[in-house]
Scaffold this motif. Structure first.
Motif, PDB file in Angstrom:
ATOM      1  N   GLY A   1     -46.766  15.503  -0.573  1.00 20.36           N
ATOM      2  CA  GLY A   1     -46.678  16.222   0.691  1.00 20.36           C
ATOM      3  C   GLY A   1     -45.442  15.904   1.508  1.00 20.36           C
ATOM      4  N   LYS A   2     -44.560  15.058   1.000  1.00 16.88           N
ATOM      5  CA  LYS A   2     -43.334  14.732   1.718  1.00 16.88           C
ATOM      6  C   LYS A   2     -42.123  15.222   0.931  1.00 16.88           C
ATOM      7  N   LYS A   3     -41.071  15.573   1.679  1.00 17.57           N
ATOM      8  CA  LYS A   3     -39.877  16.157   1.071  1.00 17.57           C
ATOM      9  C   LYS A   3     -38.692  15.216   1.274  1.00 17.57           C
ATOM     10  N   TRP A   4     -38.419  14.424   0.244  1.00 19.57           N
ATOM     11  CA  TRP A   4     -37.320  13.468   0.309  1.00 19.57           C
ATOM     12  C   TRP A   4     -36.060  14.084  -0.273  1.00 19.57           C
ATOM     13  N   LEU A   5     -34.921  13.841   0.374  1.00 19.29           N
ATOM     14  CA  LEU A   5     -33.658  14.351  -0.146  1.00 19.29           C
ATOM     15  C   LEU A   5     -33.138  13.437  -1.254  1.00 19.29           C
ATOM     16  N   GLY A   6     -32.564  14.075  -2.268  1.00 20.43           N
ATOM     17  CA  GLY A   6     -32.015  13.329  -3.383  1.00 20.43           C
ATOM     18  C   GLY A   6     -31.206  14.243  -4.278  1.00 20.43           C
ATOM     19  N   LEU A   7     -30.724  13.704  -5.389  1.00 21.73           N
ATOM     20  CA  LEU A   7     -29.902  14.480  -6.314  1.00 21.73           C
ATOM     21  C   LEU A   7     -30.805  15.226  -7.288  1.00 21.73           C
ATOM     22  N   ILE A   8     -30.639  16.550  -7.289  1.00 21.70           N
ATOM     23  CA  ILE A   8     -31.502  17.421  -8.077  1.00 21.70           C
ATOM     24  C   ILE A   8     -30.737  18.707  -8.360  1.00 21.70           C
ATOM     25  N   ASP A   9     -31.166  19.442  -9.381  1.00 24.22           N
ATOM     26  CA  ASP A   9     -30.446  20.667  -9.762  1.00 24.22           C
ATOM     27  C   ASP A   9     -30.473  21.715  -8.652  1.00 24.22           C
ATOM     28  N   GLU A  10     -31.644  21.958  -8.082  1.00 23.75           N
ATOM     29  CA  GLU A  10     -31.797  22.997  -7.055  1.00 23.75           C
ATOM     30  C   GLU A  10     -31.365  22.451  -5.700  1.00 23.75           C
ATOM     31  N   PRO A  11     -30.312  23.009  -5.087  1.00 16.12           N
ATOM     32  CA  PRO A  11     -29.824  22.444  -3.823  1.00 16.12           C
ATOM     33  C   PRO A  11     -30.692  22.850  -2.635  1.00 16.12           C
ATOM     34  N   LEU A  12     -30.635  22.026  -1.612  1.00 17.48           N
ATOM     35  CA  LEU A  12     -31.191  22.398  -0.318  1.00 17.48           C
ATOM     36  C   LEU A  12     -30.139  23.232   0.398  1.00 17.48           C
ATOM     37  N   VAL A  13     -30.469  24.474   0.690  1.00 19.85           N
ATOM     38  CA  VAL A  13     -29.519  25.377   1.343  1.00 19.85           C
ATOM     39  C   VAL A  13     -29.611  25.161   2.852  1.00 19.85           C
ATOM     40  N   VAL A  14     -28.450  25.017   3.480  1.00 25.06           N
ATOM     41  CA  VAL A  14     -28.440  24.624   4.891  1.00 25.06           C
ATOM     42  C   VAL A  14     -27.431  25.444   5.684  1.00 25.06           C
ATOM     43  N   ARG A  15     -27.567  25.350   6.995  1.00 26.25           N
ATOM     44  CA  ARG A  15     -26.571  25.791   7.958  1.00 26.25           C
ATOM     45  C   ARG A  15     -26.374  24.680   8.982  1.00 26.25           C
ATOM     46  N   PHE A  16     -25.369  24.845   9.816  1.00 24.96           N
ATOM     47  CA  PHE A  16     -25.017  23.798  10.773  1.00 24.96           C
ATOM     48  C   PHE A  16     -24.976  24.389  12.169  1.00 24.96           C
ATOM     49  N   LYS A  17     -25.758  23.788  13.063  1.00 26.65           N
ATOM     50  CA  LYS A  17     -25.845  24.269  14.440  1.00 26.65           C
ATOM     51  C   LYS A  17     -25.240  23.236  15.376  1.00 26.65           C
ATOM     52  N   LYS A  18     -24.316  23.678  16.210  1.00 27.06           N
ATOM     53  CA  LYS A  18     -23.654  22.772  17.145  1.00 27.06           C
ATOM     54  C   LYS A  18     -24.648  22.257  18.175  1.00 27.06           C
TER      55      LYS A  18
END
Length: 226
Positions: free
Chosen positions: A206-223
């Motif tokens: 149930g938790k989503k940890w960031l790490g190295l994996i084939d499928e990227p986390l797609v993001v944007r950046f908000k000021k």
């Protein structure tokens, strides 16, 4: 040729030259097509050195994973995993939060903006209960899972073999408004064995940890507005 005919010919040539100049000068100028190599925020502005931004995970269709305009769901944060320290980067479902403000520090100190495919440090602007850097780094293979997670405790600057795990890149994903974060540093010229990878999400209990994996986390950046 008589003087009269010569003057007439000269007059005709002057008229033709004038017409040619007017025709050329009135043609619309062609504006060269330029492609930016800078990373853009959600307002279309270049990411500036020294400013703070929140990293907003988005759905694959390009919409924010947030359920509110502030980006409340799917924000990035720090959390302890198997032991109190170090903290790991996690994607959390918190509707009342914009996530941790973040600074991007490129390897080139002379840069004024963040460019694509440039080695950089990613640093959460936050404090923890332990005296530890909040800069991102990629850990070694986990003893339990064998996965490589993104965690805190990275070092800012000092490119070289000792800091190889602390450097990331931002790459375009799909269209100009979406990006992915990549681990594939070029700060070490020799004797470095690097396993490159996209920064994505491991779903564990149930938790989503960031790490190295084939499928990227797609993001944007908000000021972040001060």
């Amino acid at each position: 040729m008589s003087t009269t005919n010569y003057l007439k010919l000269l007059h005709i040539l002057q008229i033709l030259f004038s017409l040619s100049y007017l025709t050329t000068s009135q043609q619309p100028s062609k504006t060269p097509i330029t492609t930016t190599t800078s990373v853009l925020d959600t307002d279309g502005h270049e990411l500036q050195i020294g400013l703070k931004y929140t990293i907003l995970p988005i759905n694959q269709n390009g919409s924010s994973s947030s359920s509110s305009s502030s980006g409340g769901v799917g924000v990035l944060a720090l959390e302890a995993k198997n032991r109190p320290c170090p903290f790991y980067v996690i994607q959390k479902n918190i509707e009342s939060s914009n996530g941790l403000p973040t600074r991007f520090i490129p390897i080139d100190n002379n840069q004024q903006v963040i460019n694509l495919s440039t080695d950089l440090n990613i640093v959460f602007v936050a404090s923890t209960i332990f005296v530890q850097s909040t800069a991102w780094k990629v850990g070694g293979a986990d003893e339990r899972t064998g996965k490589r997670y993104v965690m805190s405790g990275g070092m800012i600057g000092r490119p070289g073999i000792e800091t190889i795990s602390n450097w990331f890149k931002i790459e375009r994903y799909g269209n100009n408004e979406s990006y992915k974060i990549v681990f594939c540093p070029r700060v070490c010229s020799s004797n470095c064995k690097i396993v490159c990878g996209n920064v994505g999400v491991f779903n564990e209990n149930g938790k989503k940890w960031l790490g190295l994996i084939d499928e990227p986390l797609v993001v944007r950046f908000k000021k972040v507005l001060n």
